[in-house]
Scaffold this motif. Structure first.
Motif, mmCIF file in Angstrom:
data_model
loop_
_atom_site.group_PDB
_atom_site.id
_atom_site.type_symbol
_atom_site.label_atom_id
_atom_site.label_comp_id
_atom_site.label_asym_id
_atom_site.label_seq_id
_atom_site.Cartn_x
_atom_site.Cartn_y
_atom_site.Cartn_z
ATOM 1 N N MET A 3 0.826 -1.213 0.000
ATOM 2 C CA MET A 3 0.000 0.000 0.000
ATOM 3 C C MET A 3 0.860 1.263 0.000
ATOM 4 O O MET A 3 0.562 2.223 -0.716
ATOM 5 N N THR A 12 -5.174 4.171 -0.331
ATOM 6 C CA THR A 12 -3.928 3.467 0.000
ATOM 7 C C THR A 12 -3.481 3.771 1.429
ATOM 8 O O THR A 12 -3.005 2.865 2.127
ATOM 9 N N TYR A 38 -5.848 1.779 3.757
ATOM 10 C CA TYR A 38 -5.582 0.345 3.727
ATOM 11 C C TYR A 38 -4.232 -0.006 4.348
ATOM 12 O O TYR A 38 -4.084 -1.072 4.958
ATOM 13 N N TYR A 79 -5.093 -0.137 7.969
ATOM 14 C CA TYR A 79 -5.831 -1.363 8.299
ATOM 15 C C TYR A 79 -4.882 -2.558 8.356
ATOM 16 O O TYR A 79 -4.983 -3.412 9.255
ATOM 17 N N CYS A 80 -3.974 -2.625 7.395
ATOM 18 C CA CYS A 80 -3.004 -3.730 7.374
ATOM 19 C C CYS A 80 -2.086 -3.684 8.594
ATOM 20 O O CYS A 80 -1.764 -4.732 9.173
ATOM 21 N N ASP A 107 -12.354 5.740 0.628
ATOM 22 C CA ASP A 107 -12.610 4.353 0.258
ATOM 23 C C ASP A 107 -13.968 3.848 0.745
ATOM 24 O O ASP A 107 -14.503 2.910 0.187
ATOM 25 N N THR A 151 -14.917 2.030 3.275
ATOM 26 C CA THR A 151 -14.868 0.609 3.618
ATOM 27 C C THR A 151 -15.783 0.324 4.803
ATOM 28 O O THR A 151 -15.760 1.054 5.785
ATOM 29 N N PRO A 200 -12.002 -4.467 8.409
ATOM 30 C CA PRO A 200 -10.679 -4.367 9.034
ATOM 31 C C PRO A 200 -10.701 -4.657 10.541
ATOM 32 O O PRO A 200 -9.699 -5.126 11.098
#
Length: 172
Positions: A26, A43, A46, A49-50, A123, A125, A130
């Motif tokens: 990302m 990006t 995310y 979240y990662c 995004d 989401t 997540p």
């Protein structure tokens, strides 16, 4: 049962590693796309979240390797019964804390799904997605604490994941 538990701990550790790769992907995608004048939505979100998923999914794996930071100043000075009692109390307290974390993490996922909560970023989401990694990591950490607490209650040493043969030297 030990094989299944160790498989769960290793699986969450492997998932954490994959999410770390996701952070890298990302971040690189965001950097390269900006240089090329292309806008890739989400990006930054995310990557966050990662990172959260990697942190929570690695908790039990790290705990079962005995790598969590522990204050051993008092425990090292004890031996026999008092040492076992203090270690058991520490595990019981850790189980209580990780149980609370797991309860509220799962509750957060359920509520986010029920209320259709979405991220504030571009995004949009659904947040339960997540948050699910956080809840799974917290539940597996609780499982690891209960595992060690039961072993300690039975007078057995905590179960640790085996280290590779080349990783024998370690400073405590």
């Amino acid at each position: 049962m030990r094989t299944l538990l160790n498989l769960i701990y290793r699986a969450t550790g492997a998932a954490a590693a994959l999410f770390l790769v996701g952070v890298l992907v990302m971040v690189i995608t965001g950097i390269v796309s900006r240089e090329l004048g292309i806008y890739v939505r989400g990006t930054d979100d995310y990557a966050g979240y990662c990172m959260a998923a990697a942190g929570f999914l690695a908790l039990a794996y790290t705990f079962k390797h005995g790598e969590h930071i522990r204050v051993t100043l008092l425990i090292e000075r004890l031996s026999g019964g008092p040492k076992k009692v203090l270690e058991w109390l520490a595990l019981a307290f850790g189980t209580l804390i990780s149980g609370t974390l797991a309860w509220y993490s799962v509750r957060l996922v359920v509520n986010s799904r029920r209320f259709h909560d979405i991220s504030q970023g571009v995004d949009a989401t659904p947040l339960w997605i997540p948050q699910l990694a956080m809840a799974i990591g917290a539940v597996v950490l609780l499982l690891a604490f209960v595992d060690d607490l039961l072993l300690s209650s039975l007078g057995r040493p905590p179960a640790r994941l085996h280290k590779p043969a080349g990783d024998a030297a370690r400073i405590e």
